[in-house]
Design an enzyme around this catalytic site. Structure first.
Site, PDB file in Angstrom:
ATOM      1  N   ARG A  83       7.022   2.466  45.155  1.00 17.73           N
ATOM      2  CA  ARG A  83       7.514   1.516  46.159  1.00 17.73           C
ATOM      3  C   ARG A  83       6.295   0.801  46.729  1.00 17.73           C
ATOM      4  NH1 ARG A  83       8.954   2.200  51.954  1.00 17.73           N
ATOM      5  NH2 ARG A  83      10.624   0.741  52.524  1.00 17.73           N
ATOM      6  N   ASN A 160      11.765  -3.349  55.291  1.00 20.64           N
ATOM      7  CA  ASN A 160      11.439  -1.985  55.703  1.00 20.64           C
ATOM      8  C   ASN A 160      11.910  -1.707  57.126  1.00 20.64           C
ATOM      9  OD1 ASN A 160       9.817   0.581  55.241  1.00 20.64           O
ATOM     10  ND2 ASN A 160       8.869  -0.178  57.121  1.00 20.64           N
ATOM     11  N   GLU A 161      12.608  -0.588  57.309  1.00 21.22           N
ATOM     12  CA  GLU A 161      13.004  -0.085  58.631  1.00 21.22           C
ATOM     13  C   GLU A 161      13.345  -1.247  59.587  1.00 21.22           C
ATOM     14  OE1 GLU A 161       9.841   2.516  59.864  1.00 21.22           O
ATOM     15  OE2 GLU A 161      10.110   3.836  58.141  1.00 21.22           O
ATOM     16  N   HIS A 229      14.790   7.254  55.534  1.00 18.68           N
ATOM     17  CA  HIS A 229      13.414   7.721  55.680  1.00 18.68           C
ATOM     18  C   HIS A 229      13.440   9.025  56.474  1.00 18.68           C
ATOM     19  CE1 HIS A 229      11.673   3.387  55.058  1.00 18.68           C
ATOM     20  NE2 HIS A 229      12.420   3.822  54.055  1.00 18.68           N
ATOM     21  N   TYR A 231      11.591  11.809  58.364  1.00 22.91           N
ATOM     22  CA  TYR A 231      10.441  12.345  59.079  1.00 22.91           C
ATOM     23  C   TYR A 231      10.946  13.374  60.089  1.00 22.91           C
ATOM     24  CZ  TYR A 231       7.743   8.728  56.713  1.00 22.91           C
ATOM     25  OH  TYR A 231       7.161   7.940  55.753  1.00 22.91           O
ATOM     26  N   GLU A 258      11.284   7.128  52.040  1.00 23.62           N
ATOM     27  CA  GLU A 258      10.009   7.610  52.575  1.00 23.62           C
ATOM     28  C   GLU A 258      10.223   9.026  53.103  1.00 23.62           C
ATOM     29  OE1 GLU A 258       8.080   5.359  55.614  1.00 23.62           O
ATOM     30  OE2 GLU A 258       8.344   3.431  54.594  1.00 23.62           O
ATOM     31  N   TRP A 287       5.745   9.048  51.140  1.00 24.69           N
ATOM     32  CA  TRP A 287       4.785   8.181  51.827  1.00 24.69           C
ATOM     33  C   TRP A 287       3.511   8.982  52.056  1.00 24.69           C
ATOM     34  CZ3 TRP A 287       5.215   3.046  53.351  1.00 24.69           C
ATOM     35  CH2 TRP A 287       4.135   2.557  54.093  1.00 24.69           C
TER      36      TRP A 287
END
Length: 446
Positions: A83, A160-161, A229, A231, A258, A287
């Site tokens: 990516r 992105n986001e 994503h 996290y 990610e 990531w």
């Protein structure tokens, strides 16, 4: 990858009775002819073969001179996809048409599925300078010539986001994403599109989860993949499994676009992310390769972009349980890559000068079909250390070595050979590797 997050919250998913307007037979046939497309909730290639992304993110927008070598190293470590961070010019220096075309060419040369993403939308509604998805669509239209005709190799991650937290970031996600997809299709983009969740990509509000079916149905091509994503919000196995299962149970395509092994907002459960992705055959893209700053340097996989200096996170994602080397399969779009069992032979010849040596390696294709794109794996038996390599690119982890082709050594004709060489150091004993595997198939020694 995000800086701020709210605590996880949200209601249970409404009953999965949402009707996914399936593409007509004519639409499905056209999608297959073009390239990547979604069938029954799965990402597949033009031949209808499943494509499970196993790769990493690379920050091209900030490190453009590192990209050529980074892609070679990422491929040599076993990834099937990358990516690539691009900038629209609104927050960071714009990556123009020629630059994007060069990235696509490099991805293809390295036999990597190329996921391109526009980063300037990150945290819109909360982050100063962030731009809306509409600006990302404008960008894609402006560089369309770089990706037109590349539908078999390229996936477009629109922005992105693209929304932060709170009503200003969550409430508009559904309408804004549907509008962006509609504009991309109206502009003639036939690619698989990827869309990120709100809440800095982590969807703690479950906005994407609860409206994904509606967004998918709004795509005239029915060719959209959702990206979460993971996290700090995804800090337990239960949270990871529940979220991904909500999509796969509805036959909605989902990837982990990610994730990391730790983060300042909380400690993600990377083991659960990777094992659940394997069990569900869901793609993941960690990531990131290298170059992180602003307090999240721990997310680098390679120290200083050096594949010989993988961090703990780099070793985990590439060679750990459920990692890239265990689970990645090269996309079928790149043609015949795996030789039949026993249809290869490797010659390994050493010139030794005590503490230094040269090795000349020849790979012979003893099969009846050409091998296009290769990776040779072996292990040093006596603690040898890899030095420089020529006619190939190589990386070493512990005793394990993986060597991948250069563009000029990509094809091994039926009955033909390719050769490469390297130098290295040893501490006295310098034995020959016990076994060699070409694209996963064991080779004879010659």
């Amino acid at each position: 990858m995000r800086k701020r997050l709210a605590t996880a919250a949200g209601a249970l998913l409404a009953a999965a009775a949402a009707v996914l307007a399936a593409p007509s037979p004519a639409q499905a046939e056209a999608s297959a002819a073009r390239g990547f497309h979604v069938t029954d909730g799965r990402l597949v290639d033009a031949s209808g073969k499943d494509v499970v992304l196993r790769g990493v993110n690379h920050a091209h927008a900030w490190y453009p001179t590192r990209t050529a070598q980074a892609l070679k190293d990422i491929k040599a470590l076993g990834a099937n996809s990358v990516r690539v961070v691009l900038a629209t010019g609104d927050r960071w220096a714009r990556n123009d048409t020629a630059d994007v075309a060069a990235i696509v060419a490099q991805c293809k040369q390295n036999r990597l599925v190329c996921v391109l993403e526009a980063h300037d939308t990150t945290g819109y509604g909360e982050q100063d300078g962030a731009v809306p998805l509409s600006r990302a669509v404008d960008y894609w239209v402006s560089v369309k010539d770089a990706v037109k005709g590349q539908e078999k190799y390229v996936i477009l991650n629109i922005g992105n986001e693209p929304y932060g937290n709170g009503d200003s970031g969550v409430t508009p996600w559904t309408a804004g994403t549907k509008d962006a997809i509609g504009r991309m299709r109206a502009a003639g983009f036939e690619h698989t599109l990827m869309v990120d969740a709100p809440n800095w990509g982590q969807d703690w509000s479950f906005t994407m989860r609860d409206h994904a079916a509606e967004v998918f149905a709004a795509d005239p091509a029915k060719n959209t993949v959702f990206s979460i994503h993971m996290y700090g919000v995804f800090n337990t196995a239960d949270k990871v499994r529940d979220y991904l299962n909500r999509f796969t149970s509805q036959r909605l395509p989902i990837v982990v676009g990610e994730f990391g092994d730790m983060h300042s907002d909380g400690d993600p459960d990377e083991a659960a992310i990777m094992s659940t992705a394997r069990q569900l055959r869901v793609g993941y893209l960690g990531w990131s390769w290298s170059g992180n700053g602003s307090g999240v340097e721990y997310l680098d996989m390679a120290t200083g972009f050096d594949a010989a200096r993988l961090t703990a996170w780099g070793r985990r994602i590439f060679s750990g349980p459920d990692g890239i080397q265990q689970t990645a399969v090269e996309a079928g779009v790149f043609g015949a890559g795996a030789p039949a069992a026993g249809s290869c032979a490797v010659g390994y010849r050493v010139t030794d000068w005590g503490t230094w040596f040269n090795a000349d390696v020849t790979i012979r294709n003893t099969g009846t079909t050409a091998v296009r794109g290769w990776q040779l794996a072996f292990a040093f038996p006596d603690g040898q250390q890899l030095g420089q390599t020529w006619n190939a690119t190589a990386v070493q982890q512990g005793s394990d070595v993986r060597v991948a082709n250069e563009s000029w050594t990509e094809t091994i004709p039926a009955g033909g050979t390719v050769s490469f060489g390297f130098n290295g150091s040893s501490t006295g004993t310098n034995g020959v590797p016990a076994a060699f595997a070409l694209n996963g198939s064991t080779c004879a020694k010659s």
